[in-house]
Design an enzyme around this catalytic site. Structure first.
Site, PDB file in Angstrom:
ATOM      1  N   ASP A 267      69.601  10.467  60.485  1.00 46.42           N
ATOM      2  CA  ASP A 267      68.761  10.133  61.630  1.00 46.42           C
ATOM      3  C   ASP A 267      68.023   8.820  61.377  1.00 46.42           C
ATOM      4  OD1 ASP A 267      67.002   9.976  63.692  1.00 46.42           O
ATOM      5  OD2 ASP A 267      65.932  11.830  63.240  1.00 46.42           O
TER       6      ASP A 267
ATOM      7  N   ASP B 199      67.986   5.578  69.627  1.00 49.81           N
ATOM      8  CA  ASP B 199      67.805   6.911  69.092  1.00 49.81           C
ATOM      9  C   ASP B 199      69.157   7.550  68.811  1.00 49.81           C
ATOM     10  OD1 ASP B 199      67.172   9.486  68.565  1.00 49.81           O
ATOM     11  OD2 ASP B 199      66.087   9.856  70.410  1.00 49.81           O
TER      12      ASP B 199
END
Length: 499
Positions: free
Chosen positions: A319, A101
């Site tokens: 992201d 992440d």
């Protein structure tokens, strides 16, 4: 699943997770990723948006080589949509499957006596629980430890009650969350130095031991053992290793966008002559960039640049864990209208469940325009139609394509997820506070360079040279990479053995 709610830039950043790769004294570490794509494209955008909202929070004992991890992909990523890989923690080592992440910082895994932690996974992987008492090298992190105090500054750690135990409480955008405490223990790595030799290495890192999970984290359909934060704050693994001189402060990925999925993740800088760079916005918890304008077919859209400026309530974030892409609300309608006007004579425009879609029997590459996202420093990210459209269905030769960019009502957040990032090299150069990219065939090998303590650059040819298969079906399989390593053996100081 990984953007933690913080003060400052309060944004739900969906982040799917890949895995750790480390390196000795500046040598690149490599991780091969797998991702399978579904044969049909019937998943609704609403489902993808919902999943994105849920996810929008020692020294090495060998001297060089590429660190390789066995990895497994998931089927139907439009529902599951994650990269995961296996890490080995503790002594004796135990396997854990984690997501990577880039929107959060901390590596955490489910621990024994965990409340709400799933015990089975629809990803067909064996879930495990970490037990610090069963690892001979594990130690608890106290509130008096300096690394705990550093984590408090970034809201990644906290000292609660009278236990003097360094702890954490992470809350995610959908209301799910996890809490637990920190431990220091070994992460075990395989360093491949040629096509026939693999050496074992280990490094001491601090990671979270989750004792409670709530919300979607408790569901078993896409359950994994934990989350691997790959952000730039001090508690991330890359920060821990680079601060001790064990890894370069740069990592790169290249995610395949075809049906076979896959990709490459390295600790180091992928060397590619066509890479362009733009600076990171300083003092931000995420990977924020200065987006200045958007062009469609070479024409700059009439959008006020202030719409993209970084503040507490807006900004542009890279992201790798978001499935789709999100555009600031004030720019969204102008962007969609420009696409629609360009293809109005070649497609039938329809609206499906609030999404702008198009029906066509032609190749989208022939009729849809190129889109350019223009960043500070003159760096442009050029998007092909397949980088901003999602195929929804196909009937009798007619295909429905919908705009994959979404908007978050009431927010000026722009999030560039996998839809945009695929089929490109992305380089996160934290040392120089910049991000670079270039179009690339991510099924091929890459060259990686890192600056060593001698001031020289070391090169490794790394790439996805074999299929990893299912980790579950082949638990003992070591994926050998055919690589050429030119390296200088560096001095190792015993003072690096501990934090």
């Amino acid at each position: 699943m990984a953007a933690i709610v913080r003060t400052g830039v309060s944004v739900v950043v969906a982040v799917m997770m890949i895995q750790v790769a480390t390196v000795l004294c500046g040598f690149p570490a490599k991780l091969t990723l797998e991702r399978a794509f579904p044969t049909n494209h019937g998943v609704e955008l609403a489902q993808l948006r919902g999943r994105d909202r849920i996810r929008h929070g020692r020294i090495l004992q060998s001297s060089g080589g590429v660190i390789d991890f066995p990895v497994a992909g998931t089927y139907d990523p439009f529902l599951v949509g994650l990269y995961y890989t296996k890490v080995q923690l503790g002594n004796p080592p135990k396997d854990f499957f984690v997501q990577i992440d880039t929107g959060s910082d901390v590596l955490w895994v489910s621990c024994n006596s965990c409340s709400g932690c799933p015990e089975t996974s629809g990803l067909q992987i064996q879930l495990n629980f970490f037990d610090p008492g069963s690892s001979s090298t594990a130690s608890l992190v106290s509130c008096s430890d300096q690394i705990c105090a550093v984590g408090v500054q970034s809201s990644d750690s906290a000292c609660l009650g009278q236990s003097n135990q360094c702890a954490y409480v992470f809350q995610y955008g959908d209301g799910s969350g996890t809490s637990g405490y920190y431990v220091m223990d070994m992460i075990h790595l395989d360093i491949v130095v040629d096509s026939a030799m693999t050496t074992n290495s280990s490094a001491s890192v601090m990671f979270g031991c989750s004792t409670s999970q709530t919300g979607d984290l408790t569901k078993s359909d896409r359950a994994i053992d934990g989350i691997f934060g790959f952000g730039q704050q001090d508690l991330s693994v890359i920060s821990q290793l680079s601060s001790r001189g064990l890894a370069p402060k740069v990592f790169s990925h290249c995610l395949k966008g075809d049906d076979s999925g896959g990709g490459i993740l390295v600790l180091g800088e992928i060397v590619e002559p066509n890479v362009v760079y733009t600076p990171l916005v300083p003092s931000q918890p995420h990977y924020n960039l200065n987006l200045q304008s958007i062009s469609v077919n070479g024409r700059v859209l009439p959008i006020n640049p202030a719409v993209f400026a970084t503040s507490n309530s807006q900004g542009t974030i890279i992201d790798s864990g978001t499935t789709l892409a999100y555009l600031a609300e004030e720019a969204y309608d102008t962007f969609v209208a420009a696409i629609t006007n360009t293809v109005s004579q070649s497609t039938q425009s329809i609206v499906l469940r609030g999404n702008q879609c198009y029906m066509t029997s032609s190749s989208i590459s022939d009729i849809f325009p190129l889109v350019s996202l223009n960043f500070a420093g003159g760096a442009s990210l050029v998007l092909r139609p397949q980088d901003y459209l999602i195929q929804q269905s196909s009937v009798s030769g007619t295909t429905v394509w919908c705009v994959g960019f979404q908007k978050i009502p009431g927010q000026g957040i722009t999030i560039l997820g996998d839809l945009v990032l695929k089929d490109k090299i992305f380089i996160y150069d934290l040392a120089n506070q910049r991000i670079g990219w270039a179009n690339y065939d991510c099924s091929t090998s890459v060259n990686v360079s890192t600056a060593t303590k001698t001031g020289k650059s070391e090169f490794v040819n790394a790439g996805q040279l074999s299929d990893s298969g299912s980790v579950q079906n082949q638990p003992n399989r070591v994926i050998l990479l055919s690589i050429l390593v030119l390296f200088v053996k560096l001095s190792i100081f015993s003072g690096f053995l501990h934090l």
